[in-house]
Design an enzyme around this catalytic site. Sequence first.
Site: not given
Length: 468
Positions: A323-325, A468
């Site tokens: 999800w973060h990257g 993000f």
Amino acid sequence: MLFVESQFFLFFAIVLIIYWSLRSNDLRKWFVLFASYYFYGCWDWRFAGMLFVLSTADWLFARQISRTEQQRPRKIYVFASLAMNLTVLGFFKYFHFFVGSAVSLAGAMHVHLDEPTIRIILPVGISFFTFQSLSYTIDVYRREIPPVASLRDYLMFSSFFPQLVAGPIVRPKYFVPQMAGRKTLSLDDVKGAMYLFLLGYIKKLCIADNISPFVDQVFNHPAAYTGFASITAVWLYTIQIFCDFSGYSDMAIAVAALLGYKLVLNFDAPYLAISIQDFWRRWHISLSSWIRDYIYISLGGRMKFRLLTYRNLMLTMLAGGLWHGAAWNFVIWGGAHGAAQFLHQEFKLHFPPRPSQEPWRKLASWFLTLNFVCLTWILFRSATFSTAWLMIKRYLLIDHGGTQTLPLWLAAAGPVLLLQQLMMRHSNFGPWICNLSLPRFAMIYGATWALAVSLLPLGYRPFIYFQF
């Protein structure tokens, strides 16, 4: 339009004047809705249209879910919502990641594939508003909340500009009920919001943006710096990412409060955590609770067999990392946090704490947790695996490496941050300053703003979590 720019201050001043001059709650909601789409449209009007289409579709899906008691149609509509949101998120954020990974894998198998040359612009905050919208249709499907009757109200919930682009992620069951009544603000509410906004402003501009150049120097050329400089840079990034993101959250909560709405707490002194589980209860709390409720629980949560529980935990943290990257370093970062959590559980199971050992055990656990978090931030920050590996070796082995150094005074930044978190957690400074008389509050507030302005960096840097 960043919260720290003069353009935003002008925008928000106009919003406040018009908003509080409107008598009707319906008119206020219409106005906030249009202001939110204008705010998001300042990034790119095309994506404002996409936000409208996604939000309207989810509102319609939720209505259809609530209108039938038959399980099969309910599943069809909730899966349609999941497919729509995840497809949009996957295309914009993960297309190049998955295609690039497939091309690299094919190359390792001596198969030549050409990567398509498609230029995809990432809509700012797409991970936040898709997760927020998904929580709505899933909650309606689970019968935890009724569907929102008004399309206008749902569009306002899904586009509320204070937290639209970088959170906190807001649950509909928390936010939608707040939209029912006409808002009022007391003087103490205003002072509390103003204090919180200034706190976030100082965190972002005076701290995070001022130490960012030193972090960039080392991470861009790690081989040139000594081991001590590398460790200092890791600690500085640990401070930077906290001040940057918690600063945005503070300002978002403050801006919403000045409109009469409450947002959830997103940070709670995370670097004082005594375990990785405790860290995730304190860091990015709105995301941690989201992935727990909608991924971990959906996978089965805590199960009878520990290995199945750890499997669910690892899959959840891998998803949180992704999800973060859209890069493998984020996946590995999430996997490392997942592994640390179940190792901690096994340690507690086989070595239960004794009362006589409790203070020393907590201190050791805090020290290990903090250094593990710092170590894994290297994966989060590094542009390449070679940079990450070199920085990890420097951190663990204090390998001297290069000859360049950072100013010695920067090494004190880490202990100062820890002391600040400890003091903020165990003091009543916020309530104290808000309880001051208006003249005293204005004097201290104005002097603090003047000091903050004198410490501003030469230029603004985008918030880290905007990507993000």
